[in-house]
Design a protein around this motif. Structure first.
Motif, PDB file in Angstrom:
ATOM      1  N   LYS A  63      71.789   9.356 137.763  1.00  9.86           N
ATOM      2  CA  LYS A  63      70.583   8.813 137.353  1.00  9.86           C
ATOM      3  C   LYS A  63      69.638   7.537 137.930  1.00  9.86           C
ATOM      4  CE  LYS A  63      68.470   6.722 133.176  1.00  9.86           C
ATOM      5  NZ  LYS A  63      69.398   7.036 131.387  1.00  9.86           N
ATOM      6  N   ASN A  64      70.475   6.276 139.051  1.00  8.34           N
ATOM      7  CA  ASN A  64      70.404   4.961 139.099  1.00  8.34           C
ATOM      8  C   ASN A  64      70.970   5.664 140.778  1.00  8.34           C
ATOM      9  OD1 ASN A  64      69.673   3.553 136.815  1.00  8.34           O
ATOM     10  ND2 ASN A  64      71.113   4.701 136.432  1.00  8.34           N
ATOM     11  N   ALA A  65      70.347   6.652 140.967  1.00  9.88           N
ATOM     12  CA  ALA A  65      70.497   6.352 143.010  1.00  9.88           C
ATOM     13  C   ALA A  65      69.926   5.982 143.673  1.00  9.88           C
ATOM     14  CB  ALA A  65      71.305   8.018 143.171  1.00  9.88           C
ATOM     15  N   ARG A  66      68.927   5.551 143.951  1.00 10.84           N
ATOM     16  CA  ARG A  66      68.293   5.116 143.855  1.00 10.84           C
ATOM     17  C   ARG A  66      68.208   3.282 143.872  1.00 10.84           C
ATOM     18  NH1 ARG A  66      61.053   6.167 143.104  1.00 10.84           N
ATOM     19  NH2 ARG A  66      62.292   8.393 143.343  1.00 10.84           N
ATOM     20  N   ASP A  67      68.223   2.944 143.016  1.00 11.93           N
ATOM     21  CA  ASP A  67      68.945   1.831 143.381  1.00 11.93           C
ATOM     22  C   ASP A  67      70.355   1.266 143.940  1.00 11.93           C
ATOM     23  OD1 ASP A  67      66.203   0.774 141.684  1.00 11.93           O
ATOM     24  OD2 ASP A  67      66.770   2.282 140.279  1.00 11.93           O
ATOM     25  N   ILE A  68      71.137   2.572 143.920  1.00 12.28           N
ATOM     26  CA  ILE A  68      72.548   1.692 144.008  1.00 12.28           C
ATOM     27  C   ILE A  68      72.360   1.933 145.237  1.00 12.28           C
ATOM     28  CG2 ILE A  68      74.353   3.086 144.320  1.00 12.28           C
ATOM     29  CD1 ILE A  68      74.624   3.860 141.605  1.00 12.28           C
TER      30      ILE A  68
ATOM     31  N   GLU B  79      69.865   0.878 147.289  1.00 12.96           N
ATOM     32  CA  GLU B  79      68.553  -0.191 147.726  1.00 12.96           C
ATOM     33  C   GLU B  79      69.903  -1.567 148.171  1.00 12.96           C
ATOM     34  OE1 GLU B  79      65.794  -0.834 145.593  1.00 12.96           O
ATOM     35  OE2 GLU B  79      64.757   0.384 145.856  1.00 12.96           O
ATOM     36  N   LEU B  80      70.847  -1.254 147.559  1.00 21.86           N
ATOM     37  CA  LEU B  80      72.009  -2.114 147.211  1.00 21.86           C
ATOM     38  C   LEU B  80      73.288  -2.341 148.344  1.00 21.86           C
ATOM     39  CD1 LEU B  80      72.454  -2.826 143.677  1.00 21.86           C
ATOM     40  CD2 LEU B  80      71.591  -3.950 145.356  1.00 21.86           C
ATOM     41  N   GLY B  81      72.905  -0.706 149.085  1.00 17.20           N
ATOM     42  CA  GLY B  81      73.854  -0.283 150.342  1.00 17.20           C
ATOM     43  C   GLY B  81      74.560   0.627 150.245  1.00 17.20           C
ATOM     44  N   VAL B  82      74.835   1.528 151.529  1.00 18.88           N
ATOM     45  CA  VAL B  82      75.560   3.075 151.855  1.00 18.88           C
ATOM     46  C   VAL B  82      76.939   3.193 150.945  1.00 18.88           C
ATOM     47  CG1 VAL B  82      76.371   4.430 153.650  1.00 18.88           C
ATOM     48  CG2 VAL B  82      74.712   3.079 153.473  1.00 18.88           C
ATOM     49  N   SER B  83      76.547   4.488 149.871  1.00 12.07           N
ATOM     50  CA  SER B  83      77.712   4.811 149.183  1.00 12.07           C
ATOM     51  C   SER B  83      78.286   5.417 149.276  1.00 12.07           C
ATOM     52  CB  SER B  83      77.250   4.690 146.909  1.00 12.07           C
ATOM     53  OG  SER B  83      75.535   6.117 147.756  1.00 12.07           O
ATOM     54  N   THR B  84      79.561   6.306 149.963  1.00 10.20           N
ATOM     55  CA  THR B  84      80.286   7.388 150.369  1.00 10.20           C
ATOM     56  C   THR B  84      80.924   8.318 149.421  1.00 10.20           C
ATOM     57  OG1 THR B  84      80.304   5.673 152.443  1.00 10.20           O
ATOM     58  CG2 THR B  84      81.742   8.606 152.270  1.00 10.20           C
ATOM     59  N   PHE B  85      79.800   9.442 149.435  1.00  7.85           N
ATOM     60  CA  PHE B  85      80.724  10.933 148.635  1.00  7.85           C
ATOM     61  C   PHE B  85      82.204  11.009 149.285  1.00  7.85           C
ATOM     62  CE2 PHE B  85      76.702  11.572 146.635  1.00  7.85           C
ATOM     63  CZ  PHE B  85      77.675  11.915 144.936  1.00  7.85           C
ATOM     64  N   LYS B  86      83.434  11.133 148.243  1.00  4.23           N
ATOM     65  CA  LYS B  86      84.759  11.713 148.845  1.00  4.23           C
ATOM     66  C   LYS B  86      85.052  12.245 148.109  1.00  4.23           C
ATOM     67  CE  LYS B  86      85.734   7.462 151.535  1.00  4.23           C
ATOM     68  NZ  LYS B  86      86.377   8.046 152.170  1.00  4.23           N
ATOM     69  N   THR B  87      85.725  13.649 148.493  1.00  2.00           N
ATOM     70  CA  THR B  87      86.326  14.314 147.455  1.00  2.00           C
ATOM     71  C   THR B  87      88.014  14.633 148.342  1.00  2.00           C
ATOM     72  OG1 THR B  87      84.469  16.123 147.695  1.00  2.00           O
ATOM     73  CG2 THR B  87      85.823  17.055 146.939  1.00  2.00           C
TER      74      THR B  87
ATOM     75  N   ARG C 139      71.175  14.968 143.181  1.00  2.00           N
ATOM     76  CA  ARG C 139      70.589  14.176 141.981  1.00  2.00           C
ATOM     77  C   ARG C 139      70.815  13.151 142.768  1.00  2.00           C
ATOM     78  NH1 ARG C 139      72.938  18.702 139.250  1.00  2.00           N
ATOM     79  NH2 ARG C 139      75.255  17.444 139.019  1.00  2.00           N
ATOM     80  N   LEU C 140      71.661  12.959 143.298  1.00  2.00           N
ATOM     81  CA  LEU C 140      71.901  11.989 143.429  1.00  2.00           C
ATOM     82  C   LEU C 140      71.014  11.065 144.322  1.00  2.00           C
ATOM     83  CD1 LEU C 140      74.383   9.367 143.610  1.00  2.00           C
ATOM     84  CD2 LEU C 140      75.593  10.592 145.671  1.00  2.00           C
ATOM     85  N   ASN C 141      70.487  11.956 145.561  1.00  5.95           N
ATOM     86  CA  ASN C 141      69.700  11.300 146.488  1.00  5.95           C
ATOM     87  C   ASN C 141      67.858  11.358 146.118  1.00  5.95           C
ATOM     88  OD1 ASN C 141      71.512  10.790 149.482  1.00  5.95           O
ATOM     89  ND2 ASN C 141      71.952  12.804 148.515  1.00  5.95           N
ATOM     90  N   GLY C 142      67.998  12.170 145.077  1.00  7.24           N
ATOM     91  CA  GLY C 142      66.579  11.590 144.415  1.00  7.24           C
ATOM     92  C   GLY C 142      65.415  12.804 144.658  1.00  7.24           C
ATOM     93  N   TRP C 143      65.794  14.134 144.595  1.00  3.43           N
ATOM     94  CA  TRP C 143      65.487  15.246 144.897  1.00  3.43           C
ATOM     95  C   TRP C 143      65.430  16.043 143.398  1.00  3.43           C
ATOM     96  CZ3 TRP C 143      65.665  18.241 149.311  1.00  3.43           C
ATOM     97  CH2 TRP C 143      65.908  17.832 150.869  1.00  3.43           C
TER      98      TRP C 143
END
Length: 245
Positions: free
Chosen positions: A36-41, A43-51, A179-183
């Protein structure tokens, strides 16, 4: 995954799993809050998805996100300040602080460390003050889903399920990525600006609801242009995961 804060590529990070465990919030709810807040997150740095498969014997692979100190602090400001959340905030700040002190390559003086802590606290207070305003602004300014008046749909548009197969992933994972990338929004419907950019399209569908009668729904479609961009974004994510592993 047991450590609250770890060092990755020289940066102190925590995970959505650690935050969920520490705050007593279900991990899926933490992931939804991140999306939901991906755009703001971002802006504070690179977040990485892991599985990863967290259990060697049972269970499916679990998708989670790594977050730096600023991202984690911002995420916690979005949570209600229950006693367990407040206590976890203190533990998390302390863990980030201790890891910075323990880094062998650091040559920070005590004054510099205190300045960093003060700046972090000031930023946290500022984020807390802006959080409510930001939520209202995002809600008001959030691009609305475009319900096309015309019947025609882009001729090269395909379903999200078909796009996921072409990219090499699953439908649910691609929805989460969008969703995470704001599409798309939480209802898996595309934002207006992504339609205007020619990346997504929609198809109106009508169905009979057993209690409410005739209803209209929207099916999200990925255009040829959108598929090309998603392939590049997905390849970048895979490279990031390989580099981190």
């Amino acid at each position: 995954m047991n450590a609250l804060v770890t060092l990755k590529d020289g940066q102190a990070v925590t995970t959505s799993l650690a935050i969920a465990e520490g705050t007593g919030v279900q991990h899926k709810n933490v992931m939804e809050l991140i999306a939901k807040n991906a755009r703001d997150i971002r802006e504070l740095g690179v977040s990485t998805f892991k599985t990863e498969k967290l259990s060697r014997t049972t269970g499916r692979p679990t998708e989670y996100v790594t977050l730096n100190e600023h991202q984690a602090t911002f995420l916690l400001t979005l949570m209600r300040n229950s006693p367990i959340v407040v206590e976890f905030k203190k533990r998390l700040v302390k863990s980030f602080y201790e890891l910075v002190q323990a880094k062998p390559q650091t040559e920070l003086s005590r004054i510099e460390i205190l300045q960093m802590a003060l700046e972090s606290e000031q930023q946290k207070l500022q984020l807390q003050q802006e959080c409510k305003v930001l939520e209202l602004q995002l809600e008001a300014d959030s691009p609305k889903v475009a319900f096309h008046d015309q019947v025609a749909v882009s001729p090269d548009a395909i379903s999200v399920a078909e796009a996921a197969k072409l990219i090499g992933t699953g439908q649910n994972r691609l929805y989460s990525f969008l969703r995470l990338n704001g599409w798309i929004n939480r209802k898996n419907q595309p934002y207006q600006h992504k339609i205007e950019q020619g990346l997504l399209d929609v198809k109106l569908r009508r169905f009979e609801h057993p209690e409410q009668g005739l209803k209209e729904g929207v099916t999200t479609l990925v255009t040829g242009k959108g598929l090309t961009k998603l392939k590049k974004m997905w390849a970048s994510v895979l490279l990031t995961r390989e580099a981190a592993s």
